[in-house]
Write a protein that holds these residues in place. Structure first.
Motif, mmCIF file in Angstrom:
data_model
loop_
_atom_site.group_PDB
_atom_site.id
_atom_site.type_symbol
_atom_site.label_atom_id
_atom_site.label_comp_id
_atom_site.label_asym_id
_atom_site.label_seq_id
_atom_site.Cartn_x
_atom_site.Cartn_y
_atom_site.Cartn_z
ATOM 1 N N ILE A 84 13.297 2.635 -5.101
ATOM 2 C CA ILE A 84 14.258 1.728 -4.464
ATOM 3 C C ILE A 84 14.894 2.400 -3.247
ATOM 4 O O ILE A 84 14.944 1.823 -2.150
ATOM 5 C CB ILE A 84 15.334 1.296 -5.475
ATOM 6 C CG1 ILE A 84 14.708 0.429 -6.569
ATOM 7 C CG2 ILE A 84 16.450 0.528 -4.766
ATOM 8 C CD1 ILE A 84 15.662 0.075 -7.693
ATOM 9 N N VAL A 85 15.394 3.635 -3.443
ATOM 10 C CA VAL A 85 16.039 4.346 -2.334
ATOM 11 C C VAL A 85 15.035 4.599 -1.214
ATOM 12 O O VAL A 85 15.336 4.412 -0.032
ATOM 13 C CB VAL A 85 16.652 5.668 -2.830
ATOM 14 C CG1 VAL A 85 17.209 6.479 -1.662
ATOM 15 C CG2 VAL A 85 17.742 5.402 -3.854
ATOM 16 N N GLY A 86 13.818 5.025 -1.574
ATOM 17 C CA GLY A 86 12.793 5.259 -0.566
ATOM 18 C C GLY A 86 12.424 4.000 0.193
ATOM 19 O O GLY A 86 12.197 4.050 1.411
ATOM 20 N N SER A 87 12.378 2.866 -0.509
ATOM 21 C CA SER A 87 12.053 1.602 0.162
ATOM 22 C C SER A 87 13.144 1.205 1.139
ATOM 23 O O SER A 87 12.856 0.727 2.247
ATOM 24 C CB SER A 87 11.847 0.504 -0.885
ATOM 25 O OG SER A 87 10.751 0.789 -1.719
ATOM 26 N N VAL A 88 14.405 1.385 0.738
ATOM 27 C CA VAL A 88 15.514 1.063 1.646
ATOM 28 C C VAL A 88 15.463 1.944 2.891
ATOM 29 O O VAL A 88 15.593 1.460 4.032
ATOM 30 C CB VAL A 88 16.863 1.235 0.916
ATOM 31 C CG1 VAL A 88 18.019 1.085 1.895
ATOM 32 C CG2 VAL A 88 16.993 0.210 -0.209
ATOM 33 N N LEU A 89 15.254 3.243 2.691
ATOM 34 C CA LEU A 89 15.156 4.151 3.827
ATOM 35 C C LEU A 89 13.924 3.839 4.684
ATOM 36 O O LEU A 89 13.969 3.933 5.915
ATOM 37 C CB LEU A 89 15.101 5.602 3.336
ATOM 38 C CG LEU A 89 16.357 6.108 2.615
ATOM 39 C CD1 LEU A 89 16.109 7.498 2.033
ATOM 40 C CD2 LEU A 89 17.551 6.131 3.556
#
Length: 414
Positions: A84-89
């Motif tokens: 999730i965090v990687g996708s947002v970034l």
């Protein structure tokens, strides 16, 4: 001296990957022509259907039990958070870099999916065997470490083949559709044909717009595409709940993970197949032999695809730099905050090795399966090779430094 030994220990696994990658590039040279384009595609198919499921299934069956599953419940959640965090970034990086549409899925995948299996299976045993390891006796550390790495690999495989696989598929389908439309406009003949991507020849067309370009995969029939739902919320619910493409989610690696869970968790089946005295131990040995071929085959394919990148992939340097910053700066910092919070609220046990594995999951380079996925769809192969080259080159330093810090960090907070 201890820090130097740690640096060497953490560097060796990544250097092994780089050496095998270099071998794959050499075998793919035109004058050698052992690992040509068609050979790589055929090898990809074998890895997809045989090697990867065997690797995931056998490691889970050998190390995961019912008690371990209850204890390790937070690891799948932690891996989901990394995605999730990687996708947002990655989405932020796409807004800043403005890459071509067919590369957006690749960028999201590289930012979201780390090498949650291959590297951990090499790094954890190496760290456990090192003298002065902070994780206790080498044998105990190795046993539990393999369980953590196996669960990480299985969970990562499920997320990769249900998320990254489909966003790359959506990107490749969109660019294919755009190319087909331009060809139709240029000629009135209906005899234009193209080669469909591997593993997607039987899938239905996907109707999508800019708002849902990176939504979960769905299969939309022509009849459904003509019907306008009463509201946007209903449209979203219908896309997610009713039109989910379960065929692509249950990829061979996902099925292998399910089989491994079943064998490991059910004692009766485990006694029949796992162990030196098991009546059906030949099945375990055979799966081990097949699974051992997954990591070198994947790495050789990456090396072979690297030649296209070296010859000019057209990818902007800002994209590669952005992915490196996302994976080696922002994700590890986010992981420290998340794991420290989870420990404070009692969501995880205070096992130093377990905490170390959870933290390392935020610092890994992009998953090698992304290269396999781009090869399967023929979209962004050379760009993926360039990304893998530089991310794994920087990983030899970044992963070592973060690993040393994490060892100090878990010793301090436990």
């Amino acid at each position: 001296m201890a820090l130097l030994q740690l640096f060497i220990t953490a560097s060796i696994p990544v250097l092994k990957v780089l050496l095998i990658t270099a071998l794959g590039s050499y075998l793919a040279l035109e004058r050698v022509n052992i690992l040509g384009e068609q050979t790589r595609k055929n090898l990809n198919t074998i890895v997809f259907y045989v090697f990867s499921p065997a690797l995931v299934g056998v490691n889970l069956a050998q190390t995961i039990t019912y008690d371990n599953m209850i204890k390790l419940w937070f690891m799948p959640v932690n891996i989901m958070i990394t995605f999730i965090v990687g996708s947002v970034l990655g989405w932020i990086l796409i807004q800043l870099a403005r890459p071509p549409p067919h590369l957006r899925g690749l960028i999201l995948g590289c930012c979201a999916a780390g090498n949650l299996g291959n590297l951990l299976l090499i790094i954890i045993p190496a760290v456990c065997k090192e003298k002065g390891s902070p994780f206790g006796a080498p044998d105990v550390c190795h046993t539990y470490g393999m369980a953590y790495a196996s669960l990480s690999m299985a969970t990562g495989a499920i997320y990769i083949w249900s998320y990254v696989y489909n966003i790359v598929r959506i990107s490749s389908k969109r660019i294919t559709q755009d190319s087909s439309q331009s060809l139709e406009e240029a000629s009135e003949s209906d005899q234009v044909s193209y080669t469909e991507p591997l593993l997607s020849s039987k899938e239905c067309g996907i109707v999508e717009d800019n708002a849902d370009q990176y939504a979960l995969p769905c299969t939309i029939s022509q009849q459904d595409s003509k019907i306008e739902p009463p509201s946007k919320s209903k449209n979203f619910i219908v896309r997610i709940c009713e039109k989910l493409n379960l065929k692509t989610i249950f990829a061979p690696s996902t099925i292998g993970a399910i089989v491994g869970f079943v064998i490991g968790v059910i004692p009766q089946i485990r006694k029949l197949t796992i162990g030196d005295s098991a009546p059906l131990r030949v099945i375990q040995d055979t799966a081990n032999l097949l699974g051992d071929g997954a990591i070198p085959a994947l790495t050789l394919i990456i090396g072979g695809n690297l030649l296209k990148g070296l010859r000019g992939s057209g990818i902007h340097k800002s994209i590669v730099v952005g992915i490196i910053i996302v994976r080696y700066v922002f994700l590890p910092l986010t992981g420290i905050l998340i794991i420290k919070g989870a420990l404070k609220f009692g969501l995880v046990d205070s096992d130093p090795l377990y905490l170390f594995v959870l933290l390392v999951q935020y610092t890994l380079p992009p998953a090698m399966n992304i290269g396999t996925i781009t090869q399967l769809f023929g979209a962004g192969e050379s760009e993926c090779s360039v990304i893998m080259l530089w991310t794994y080159a920087f990983a030899s330093v970044s992963l070592t430094l973060w690993s040393a810090f994490f060892m100090w960090f878990v010793a301090r907070i436990v």
